[in-house]
Design a protein around this motif. Structure first.
Motif, short mmCIF file in Angstrom:
data_model
loop_
_atom_site.label_atom_id
_atom_site.label_comp_id
_atom_site.label_asym_id
_atom_site.label_seq_id
_atom_site.Cartn_x
_atom_site.Cartn_y
_atom_site.Cartn_z
N LEU A 258 -16.58 50.36 12.68
CA LEU A 258 -16.98 49.32 13.64
C LEU A 258 -18.17 48.54 13.08
N ASN A 259 -18.14 47.22 13.23
CA ASN A 259 -19.26 46.39 12.80
C ASN A 259 -20.36 46.46 13.87
N PRO A 260 -21.56 46.95 13.49
CA PRO A 260 -22.60 47.14 14.52
C PRO A 260 -23.10 45.84 15.14
N TYR A 261 -22.80 44.70 14.52
CA TYR A 261 -23.35 43.41 15.00
C TYR A 261 -22.36 42.61 15.84
N VAL A 262 -21.17 43.18 16.06
CA VAL A 262 -20.16 42.42 16.80
C VAL A 262 -19.75 43.22 18.05
N PRO A 263 -19.69 42.59 19.23
CA PRO A 263 -19.26 43.32 20.42
C PRO A 263 -17.90 43.98 20.20
N VAL A 264 -17.74 45.20 20.77
CA VAL A 264 -16.54 45.98 20.45
C VAL A 264 -15.24 45.27 20.87
N GLY A 265 -15.29 44.64 22.04
CA GLY A 265 -14.08 43.97 22.53
C GLY A 265 -13.63 42.89 21.55
N ARG A 266 -14.61 42.15 21.04
CA ARG A 266 -14.26 41.07 20.10
C ARG A 266 -13.66 41.62 18.82
N GLN A 267 -14.15 42.80 18.40
CA GLN A 267 -13.60 43.40 17.17
C GLN A 267 -12.12 43.75 17.38
N ILE A 268 -11.81 44.23 18.58
CA ILE A 268 -10.41 44.59 18.86
C ILE A 268 -9.56 43.31 18.95
N ALA A 269 -10.08 42.33 19.68
CA ALA A 269 -9.33 41.08 19.90
C ALA A 269 -9.10 40.35 18.57
N GLU A 270 -10.10 40.39 17.68
CA GLU A 270 -9.94 39.67 16.41
C GLU A 270 -8.82 40.27 15.56
N CYS B 249 -17.57 46.25 29.28
CA CYS B 249 -17.75 46.91 27.98
C CYS B 249 -17.27 46.04 26.83
N TYR B 250 -16.38 45.10 27.11
CA TYR B 250 -15.87 44.20 26.07
C TYR B 250 -17.04 43.58 25.29
N ASP B 251 -18.13 43.25 26.00
CA ASP B 251 -19.24 42.55 25.36
C ASP B 251 -20.34 43.49 24.85
N TYR B 252 -20.14 44.79 25.00
CA TYR B 252 -21.17 45.73 24.51
C TYR B 252 -21.02 45.94 23.00
N TYR B 253 -22.14 46.33 22.38
CA TYR B 253 -22.14 46.61 20.92
C TYR B 253 -21.88 48.11 20.69
N PRO B 254 -21.44 48.46 19.48
CA PRO B 254 -21.12 49.88 19.23
C PRO B 254 -22.24 50.85 19.60
N HIS B 255 -23.52 50.45 19.40
CA HIS B 255 -24.59 51.41 19.67
C HIS B 255 -24.73 51.74 21.16
N HIS B 256 -24.06 50.99 22.02
CA HIS B 256 -24.12 51.31 23.45
C HIS B 256 -23.22 52.49 23.80
N SER C 219 -21.27 56.40 23.10
CA SER C 219 -21.39 57.72 22.47
C SER C 219 -20.35 57.84 21.36
N GLY C 220 -20.46 58.91 20.56
CA GLY C 220 -19.50 59.11 19.46
C GLY C 220 -18.06 59.16 19.95
N GLY C 221 -17.84 59.91 21.04
CA GLY C 221 -16.48 60.05 21.59
C GLY C 221 -15.95 58.71 22.08
N MET C 222 -16.83 57.93 22.74
CA MET C 222 -16.42 56.61 23.24
C MET C 222 -16.09 55.67 22.07
N LYS C 223 -16.92 55.74 21.03
CA LYS C 223 -16.66 54.88 19.85
C LYS C 223 -15.30 55.22 19.26
N GLN C 224 -14.97 56.53 19.25
CA GLN C 224 -13.68 56.90 18.68
C GLN C 224 -12.54 56.40 19.58
N ARG C 225 -12.76 56.39 20.89
CA ARG C 225 -11.75 55.81 21.81
C ARG C 225 -11.58 54.32 21.52
N ILE C 226 -12.69 53.65 21.22
CA ILE C 226 -12.62 52.21 20.92
C ILE C 226 -11.83 51.99 19.62
N MET C 227 -12.05 52.89 18.66
CA MET C 227 -11.29 52.78 17.40
C MET C 227 -9.79 53.00 17.65
#
Ligand SMILES: Nc1ncnc2c1ncn2[C@@H]1O[C@H](COP(=O)(O)OP(=O)(O)OP(=O)(O)O)[C@@H](O)[C@H]1O
Ligand code: SF4
Ligand SMILES: [Mg+2]
Length: 344
Positions: free
Chosen positions: A105-117, A149-156, A158-166
């Motif tokens: 995950l790119n730490p500087y890009v909101p997670v939702g945008r990373q998925i949408a892109e 959450c779409y507009d939140y950044y990866p650091h917002h 937890s590890g488990g949540m980040k893996q769900r986002i991946m």
């Protein structure tokens, strides 16, 4: 594409790293298939070649690695394609989740945008539609308030949540095959189970195929239809998961199974370990790669690589000069390991 065709078939695949004074064999004679709507577990110790196998399939092995043999994905020969077409084809057919979401995950890009892109990259969909699809996927993988959450950044997260986002990101192109390479290794045990259960549920609901890569047999028990055991860059045993667990024929598989904790062991039972170290790439044994650590090794084990043989169940294969006897009941592990009955 015909439903009978496996989603993935690797034939006589090998990977070599260019090095001096000679190239290093990371993987040799790799043969396996993944049928549609099924899950394959790939297990082996650190350095066995699990990630190299996955990267070679995905076409993202390092430039110093030469991949030979044949990889058929959804009936298409990947090496017969132009590199650009191949990358696009793999990107649409296969989703992947790696061990460490922070490196994906790119730490500087909101997670939702990373998925949408990722969605816009592969499909020509308008921005709003890609956003909507990403929000739906965040909901599917269990992220509460996905619109926010779409507009939140990866650091917002937890590890488990980040893996769900991946996992959500890996699903955006509706892959036919999902590969999880040690996707839960960095998580604590409870979260690990939640994420593994999520992967299995999604695989079943979406009727995908899945490859679950782990050094931990407990992870693949009950979640896979077939299991492939890698040792020193070779497939040493391959077959239906329940059969391999009940009736291991290769001595490395037996050692791995014996090193697993069981529910019926008395408390404070010392766990068994496998003495010695896996072979180094520069110094592979001439015969069976497990020979230096195997209590049953004899003459040919040290000089000749064993051929693959077939057990009573023709889907069960193993490469050992002196395989374990076929048993009828639970041999090494007790407890159910069939799909649906999970060890972890
Ligand atoms: N870029 C590289 N250059 C040189 N050697 C490499 C490279 N990548 C991997 N290797 C070597 O290839 C072998 C297989 O590595 P791989 O990462 O596939 O193992 P693994 O089974 O995934 O292990 P782990 O469980 O630790 O992830 C190892 O000996 C490793 O040192
Ligand atoms: S081939 Fe020989 S060394 Fe290898 S696992 Fe079988 S018995 Fe052990
Ligand atoms: Mg790895």
């Amino acid at each position: 594409m015909s439903e009978d065709l496996p989603i993935l078939a690797c034939r006589d695949m090998s990977c070599q790293i260019s090095a001096r004074p000679k190239a290093l064999d990371v993987l040799q004679n790799i043969d396996f298939t993944v049928a549609r709507h099924t899950a394959l577990g790939i297990v082996g110790e650190s350095g066995a070649g699990k990630s190299m196998l996955v990267k070679s399939i995905m076409g993202i092995a390092p430039a110093s690695v030469r991949v030979n043999g044949q990889i058929m994905l959804d009936g298409q020969d990947l090496f017969a394609m132009k590199p650009r077409d191949r990358a696009r084809f793999i990107g649409r057919k296969v989703g992947i989740v790696f061990q460490n979401p922070m490196t994906s995950l790119n730490p500087y890009v909101p997670v939702g945008r990373q998925i949408a892109e990722a969605c816009r990259q592969h499909f020509d969909v308008p921005r709003d539609e890609a956003r909507q699809r990403a929000i739906e996927l965040l909901r599917t993988v269990g992220i509460a308030d996905p619109e926010d959450c779409y507009d939140y950044y990866p650091h917002h997260f937890s590890g488990g949540m980040k893996q769900r986002i991946m996992i959500a990101a890996s699903l955006i192109c509706h892959p036919d095959l999902l590969i999880a390479d040690e996707a839960t290794t960095a998580l604590d045990v409870t979260v690990q189970k939640e994420v593994l259960d999520l992967l299995q549920t999604i695989q079943e609901q979406r009727q995908m195929s899945m490859i679950l890569v782990s050094h931990n047999l407990g992870v693949v028990a009950g979640r896979t239809d077939e299991i492939l055991v890698l040792y020193g860059g070779h497939v040493v045993e391959y077959g239906p998961t329940s059969e391999v667990f009940r009736n291991p024929r290769h001595r490395y598989t037996e050692a791995l199974l014996s090193a697993m904790p069981h529910m019926d062991q008395p408390t404070h039972t010392r766990l068994r370990t496998i003495a010695g170290q896996p072979p180094s790439l520069a110094n592979k044994p001439a015969g069976c790669p497990f020979a230096p650590r195997c209590g049953a090794a004899e003459g040919p084990c040290h000089t000749t690589m064993p051929d693959m043989r077939t057990g009573t169940d023709s889907r069960h294969r193993f490469a050992c000069h002196f395989p374990l006897e076929q048993t009828v009941g639970p041999a090494v592990v007790s407890g159910a390991t069939d799909r649906g009955a999970r060890a972890q």
